[in-house]
Each structure stands twice: as C-alpha cells, then as structure tokens.
Design an enzyme around this catalytic site. Structure first.
Site, PDB file in Angstrom:
ATOM      1  N   THR A  17       3.007  -1.537   8.966  1.00 47.78           N
ATOM      2  CA  THR A  17       3.472  -2.464  10.003  1.00 47.78           C
ATOM      3  C   THR A  17       3.566  -3.906   9.517  1.00 47.78           C
ATOM      4  OG1 THR A  17       1.208  -2.871  10.704  1.00 47.78           O
ATOM      5  CG2 THR A  17       2.399  -1.079  11.832  1.00 47.78           C
TER       6      THR A  17
ATOM      7  N   HIS B  60       6.128 -31.170  10.693  1.00 47.67           N
ATOM      8  CA  HIS B  60       5.555 -29.849  10.429  1.00 47.67           C
ATOM      9  C   HIS B  60       4.334 -29.946   9.507  1.00 47.67           C
ATOM     10  CE1 HIS B  60       8.962 -28.296  12.519  1.00 47.67           C
ATOM     11  NE2 HIS B  60       9.791 -28.862  11.657  1.00 47.67           N
TER      12      HIS B  60
ATOM     13  N   CYS C  35       3.173  -3.239   4.110  1.00 43.53           N
ATOM     14  CA  CYS C  35       2.378  -2.072   4.490  1.00 43.53           C
ATOM     15  C   CYS C  35       3.153  -1.365   5.597  1.00 43.53           C
ATOM     16  CB  CYS C  35       0.948  -2.447   4.888  1.00 43.53           C
ATOM     17  SG  CYS C  35       0.767  -3.491   6.337  1.00 43.53           S
TER      18      CYS C  35
ATOM     19  N   ASP D 225       0.865  -1.180   0.000  1.00 42.81           N
ATOM     20  CA  ASP D 225       0.000   0.000   0.000  1.00 42.81           C
ATOM     21  C   ASP D 225       0.904   1.233   0.000  1.00 42.81           C
ATOM     22  OD1 ASP D 225       0.939   0.181   2.594  1.00 42.81           O
ATOM     23  OD2 ASP D 225      -1.035   0.103   3.553  1.00 42.81           O
TER      24      ASP D 225
ATOM     25  N   HIS E 233       9.326 -24.395   8.781  1.00 39.40           N
ATOM     26  CA  HIS E 233       8.408 -25.066   9.708  1.00 39.40           C
ATOM     27  C   HIS E 233       6.940 -24.809   9.400  1.00 39.40           C
ATOM     28  CE1 HIS E 233      11.430 -25.771  13.261  1.00 39.40           C
ATOM     29  NE2 HIS E 233      11.875 -26.213  12.099  1.00 39.40           N
TER      30      HIS E 233
HETATM   31  C1  RB5 Z   1      -1.598   2.806   6.623  1.00 39.32           C
HETATM   32  O1  RB5 Z   1      -1.500   4.038   7.288  1.00 39.32           O
HETATM   33  C2  RB5 Z   1      -1.342   1.678   7.610  1.00 39.32           C
HETATM   34  O2  RB5 Z   1      -2.354   1.602   8.531  1.00 39.32           O
HETATM   35  C3  RB5 Z   1      -1.155   0.361   6.875  1.00 39.32           C
HETATM   36  O3  RB5 Z   1      -0.111   0.476   5.962  1.00 39.32           O
HETATM   37  C4  RB5 Z   1      -0.793  -0.832   7.729  1.00 39.32           C
HETATM   38  O4  RB5 Z   1       0.259  -0.533   8.603  1.00 39.32           O
HETATM   39  C5  RB5 Z   1      -1.906  -1.494   8.420  1.00 39.32           C
HETATM   40  O5  RB5 Z   1      -1.739  -2.523   9.074  1.00 39.32           O
END
Ligand code: RB5
Length: 147
Positions: free
Chosen positions: A71, A137, A69, A12, A102
C-alpha cells in the site's frame, strides 16, 4: 553538466514488481540508482527496507528515495521516523509534484496494490523533476521539524 542525481530505491515482496520497473526507469533516464530492494518474492518486513533508503537520504548519500510496498503505508510510516526524511505516500502525479514543490519530500512512497504501473511512472517522473519552491513552504517545514 551537473552530476546525475542519485536515487535510492527499495521495496518489500509486495512492491517487488513495481519497484524493479521504477528502478529500471530511472536508470534508463540517466539517474544513478541504488537498488536496496528485496531480491525475490520471499516475505520480508517493510521497516527493514524503508530503513535502508531512509539512511541513504538522511546521510546525503542519495538525494531522493523511492519506497514501494503493498500500500505504501508501511514504508511511509517507517521512513518518517528518520529525522530529516520527509516521506510522502502518493497515488497520483499531482500529489507527487506538490510533495516536492511544497513539502520538499525526499522520499516517494507508492503502493503496488494501489497504483498501476503507468500512474506510478508518472508519479516518479513528477517527483524527480520538481524542485522545492522554498519561501513560505520553508517556514512550514521549519515548524514541522520543530514539532
Ligand atoms: C505486506 O503484505 C504488506 O503488508 C506491506 O507490503 C505493506 O502494504 C504494508 O504497509
């Protein structure tokens, strides 16, 4: 010589910079890459992009997937809704290696706001270069699939 592995990648807006680096890295190493990521930094919704990669992996069109993304959390939540997709959110090469060995993870999720480029590249290399070990596994994956 076997055909090169196909890897589908998407990101994203928050994963744009790192996602592009990872895609170029794989292409330079000879992998077939499918760039399904956001084209620019305009705000988009991560489930739309996770679905693109998950469908590629689910159908067998791609062997492995990579999602980035902010996180990595949203991407992993979304991708794991697809039957047959095992998405692993990793923050280091050891986790990425064991995710393949695994857990037979077929999608690697990374957070651009969490992991720096060098760490992300080391995770990616570990992920694509590690094979599933099978054996005990596989039994656990069968139980996971039956849940
Ligand atoms: C976008 O701001 C952010 O929320 C997205 O990239 C991601 O981290 C969501 O889990």
């Amino acid at each position: 010589m076997p055909d090169p592995m196909k890897v589908a990648l998407a990101w994203d807006h928050a994963g744009l910079q790192l996602g592009r680096v990872l895609c170029a890295h794989l292409a330079a190493k000879g992998y077939i890459t499918e760039n399904l990521g956001a084209a620019d930094a305009s705000s988009v919704d991560y489930p739309d992009y996770a679905a693109r990669v998950a469908r590629q992996v689910q159908s067998g069109a791609a062997t492995l997937g990579v999602l980035v993304c902010g996180t990595g959390i949203g991407m992993s939540l979304a991708a794991n809704r697809f039957v047959g997709v095992r998405a692993a959110l990793c923050a280091g090469a050891t986790a990425a290696r064991f995710a393949r060995a695994h857990n037979d993870a077929n999608v690697l999720c990374i957070g651009e706001r969490i992991s720096g480029v060098e760490v992300a590249l080391s995770m990616l290399d570990a992920f694509v270069n590690t094979a599933f070990e099978g054996g005990r596994h596989q039994r656990r994956l069968d139980k996971l699939a039956a849940l």
